[in-house]
Write an enzyme that holds these catalytic residues in place. Structure first.
Site, PDB file in Angstrom:
ATOM      1  CG  HIS A   1      22.682  73.831  57.047  1.00  0.00           C
ATOM      2  ND1 HIS A   1      24.017  73.860  56.727  1.00  0.00           N
ATOM      3  CD2 HIS A   1      22.200  72.652  56.592  1.00  0.00           C
ATOM      4  CE1 HIS A   1      24.326  72.735  56.089  1.00  0.00           C
ATOM      5  NE2 HIS A   1      23.237  71.983  55.997  1.00  0.00           N
TER       6      HIS A   1
ATOM      7  CB  CYS B   1      24.404  69.706  58.624  1.00  0.00           C
ATOM      8  SG  CYS B   1      25.065  69.040  57.081  1.00  0.00           S
TER       9      CYS B   1
ATOM     10  CG  HIS C   1      20.992  67.979  56.894  1.00  0.00           C
ATOM     11  ND1 HIS C   1      21.455  69.072  56.197  1.00  0.00           N
ATOM     12  CD2 HIS C   1      19.651  68.112  56.945  1.00  0.00           C
ATOM     13  CE1 HIS C   1      20.424  69.841  55.855  1.00  0.00           C
ATOM     14  NE2 HIS C   1      19.326  69.281  56.306  1.00  0.00           N
TER      15      HIS C   1
ATOM     16  CG  ASP D   1      22.940  66.778  53.221  1.00  0.00           C
ATOM     17  OD1 ASP D   1      22.366  67.147  52.198  1.00  0.00           O
ATOM     18  OD2 ASP D   1      23.518  67.554  53.996  1.00  0.00           O
ATOM     19  CG  HIS D   2      25.339  66.695  49.715  1.00  0.00           C
ATOM     20  ND1 HIS D   2      26.342  67.436  50.280  1.00  0.00           N
ATOM     21  CD2 HIS D   2      24.297  67.527  49.552  1.00  0.00           C
ATOM     22  CE1 HIS D   2      25.933  68.676  50.448  1.00  0.00           C
ATOM     23  NE2 HIS D   2      24.691  68.750  50.022  1.00  0.00           N
TER      24      HIS D   2
ATOM     25  CE1 TYR E   1      19.939  67.534  48.996  1.00  0.00           C
ATOM     26  CE2 TYR E   1      21.344  69.002  47.711  1.00  0.00           C
ATOM     27  CZ  TYR E   1      20.782  68.625  48.914  1.00  0.00           C
ATOM     28  OH  TYR E   1      21.064  69.341  50.055  1.00  0.00           O
TER      29      TYR E   1
HETATM   30  C1  DNO Z   1      23.287  71.945  50.459  1.00  0.00           C
HETATM   31  C2  DNO Z   1      22.549  72.306  51.663  1.00  0.00           C
HETATM   32  C3  DNO Z   1      22.512  73.771  51.983  1.00  0.00           C
HETATM   33  C4  DNO Z   1      21.416  74.038  52.993  1.00  0.00           C
HETATM   34  C5  DNO Z   1      21.238  75.479  53.361  1.00  0.00           C
HETATM   35  C6  DNO Z   1      20.272  75.608  54.503  1.00  0.00           C
HETATM   36  O1  DNO Z   1      23.208  70.872  49.977  1.00  0.00           O
HETATM   37  O2  DNO Z   1      22.957  71.569  52.758  1.00  0.00           O
HETATM   38  O3  DNO Z   1      22.289  74.512  50.850  1.00  0.00           O
HETATM   39  O4  DNO Z   1      20.201  73.618  52.476  1.00  0.00           O
HETATM   40  O5  DNO Z   1      22.439  76.041  53.694  1.00  0.00           O
HETATM   41  O6  DNO Z   1      19.902  76.951  54.650  1.00  0.00           O
END
Ligand code: DNO
Length: 396
Positions: A240, A278, A305, A348-349, A365
């Site tokens: 990531h 991401c 992501h 993602d978020h 989330y």
């Molecule tokens: C947060 C995430 C990170 C991700 C880690 C992967 O929302 O994008 O915490 O899960 O860094 O190892």
């Protein structure tokens, strides 16, 4: 792309039944109850996998199988920890869970200063204030030499902040930066931590003398050690990117930009060594041209992501709507659907909206916000699928 969703396990308030109803195909999760550094047994993995499958979905991606700090800073116990990591990977492979996300960020996983920044329409988003983060570094952590690591314009903002800072606001910053964002991602800090700031200082000390070159060497060492297991079981590792994509607290960060990604992919040139694309983390850096990175790195991407940020002139960033911001999700879906169709993708978020804020979800989330984002991205995916099939018909 496969529609996946990050689910935090049987205690998540958002249940597998709910996810099935909104069209989720694959689950992204981890054995959150297993402490970092301990082996994930085949039995525990299969239990979770079977629970997901009984709800008509599959366990598509592990996020994360955490890499212990000692592996990152290269402590004397790293080989033992890597051996355990390999056993966990083999067990995942035996259970058929083959995409594994991890990160190589020292001490702090992702960072935000504000978890409910108002959008002005009743919804909220996550926000990163460069000034508040610098304030935490200089005045709360009191890291030696911290003021030299920040630019003048940010230092002016920090001085402004200091004028009317209160103990409550300071406590809130600690809670957001160290606890609320880290507690649920198997980071170094958990809810109820008695002295998080002191613990933070102790962790930083472990990295004394570890510069960017050393951290890169440690990542290479880790990847080379696990690649044979990945090849044997068909596991695709996907790191990531660092979030935000810049050095923080005087610590090196090594997955922040084009040059970094190129470096780690070439350092261990095995297709099992890949990237979590991401878009949110990458778009938080004004130096990153996210659509260009997708074109360049799609072949080595195993997981996506979809999220987007707006970077402000003062270096702050704000999480944007999924169809806005710098990431250009429409262009990203076009690239991934053409170059590597079928990749697992999670939104993602997302915003907090329509009562999400009362539910105590993990920061970023939300349910309604993510559901809306998934609907938007699904629309983009369907449009792109149509474009591709029409192109094929024209070229036939
Ligand atoms: C947060 C995430 C990170 C991700 C880690 C992967 O929302 O994008 O915490 O899960 O860094 O190892």
């Amino acid at each position: 792309m496969e529609k996946t969703w990050r689910w935090f396990g049987p205690n998540d308030k958002i249940t597998l039944d709910m996810l099935r109803q909104i069209g989720v195909e694959g689950i992204v999760t981890a054995l959150h109850h297993v402490p970092n550094g301990e082996i994930w047994t085949l039995e525990e993995i299969e239990k979770l996998r079977d629970m997901i499958e009984a709800h008509g979905m599959r366990w598509s991606v592990v996020e994360s199988l955490p890499v212990c700090e000692a592996v990152k800073y290269g402590g004397p116990d790293r080989d033992g920890l890597i051996e355990k990591y390999k056993v966990s990977l083999a067990n995942l492979g035996k259970a058929g869970v083959k995409t594994v996300c991890y990160n190589f960020m020292p001490v702090l996983d992702w960072a935000r200063t504000d978890l409910d920044y108002p959008n002005g329409d009743g919804t909220t988003n996550l926000y990163f204030s460069r000034a508040e983060f610098a304030y935490f570094d200089i005045h709360i952590l009191k890291r030696e030499g911290a003021d030299k690591d920040w630019d003048d314009a940010t230092l002016v903002r920090v001085a402004e902040l200091a004028k009317d800072m209160t103990p409550e606001r300071e406590a809130k910053l600690v809670e957001n930066i160290v606890i609320k964002t880290q507690g649920f991602v198997n980071g170094n800090f958990s809810e109820g931590e008695l002295n998080p700031v002191e613990k933070f200082r102790e962790l930083l000390k472990l990295y004394d003398g570890v510069d960017k070159e050393q951290l890169r060497a440690n990542m290479k060492y880790f990847l080379e050690a696990i690649m044979p297991v990945c090849r044997e079981y068909g596991i695709n590792m996907c790191v990531h990117p660092d979030d935000p994509p810049m050095a923080v607290f005087g610590l090196p960060r090594i997955v922040t930009c084009d040059e970094d990604i190129e470096w780690f992919l070439n350092a261990v040139p095995d297709e099992h060594n890949g990237l979590t694309f991401c878009a949110g983390s990458l778009s938080a850096g004004a130096h990153n041209d996210v659509p260009a990175l997708a074109l360049k790195y799609a072949p080595r991407t195993w997981f996506v992501h979809l999220r987007s940020c707006d970077v402000l002139p003062n270096g702050d960033f704000k999480e944007a709507h999924h169809l806005a911001g710098r990431a250009d999700i429409i262009s990203l879906v076009r690239t991934f659907e053409r170059v590597k169709p079928g990749l697992p993708m999670r939104v993602d978020h997302a915003m907090q909206m329509l009562g999400d804020e009362k539910m105590g979800y993990n920061a970023g989330y939300s349910f309604h916000g993510r559901m809306l984002a998934l609907g938007q991205v699904e629309g983009v995916m369907a449009t792109v699928a149509r474009e591709i099939s029409e192109e094929k018909m024209q070229n036939a």
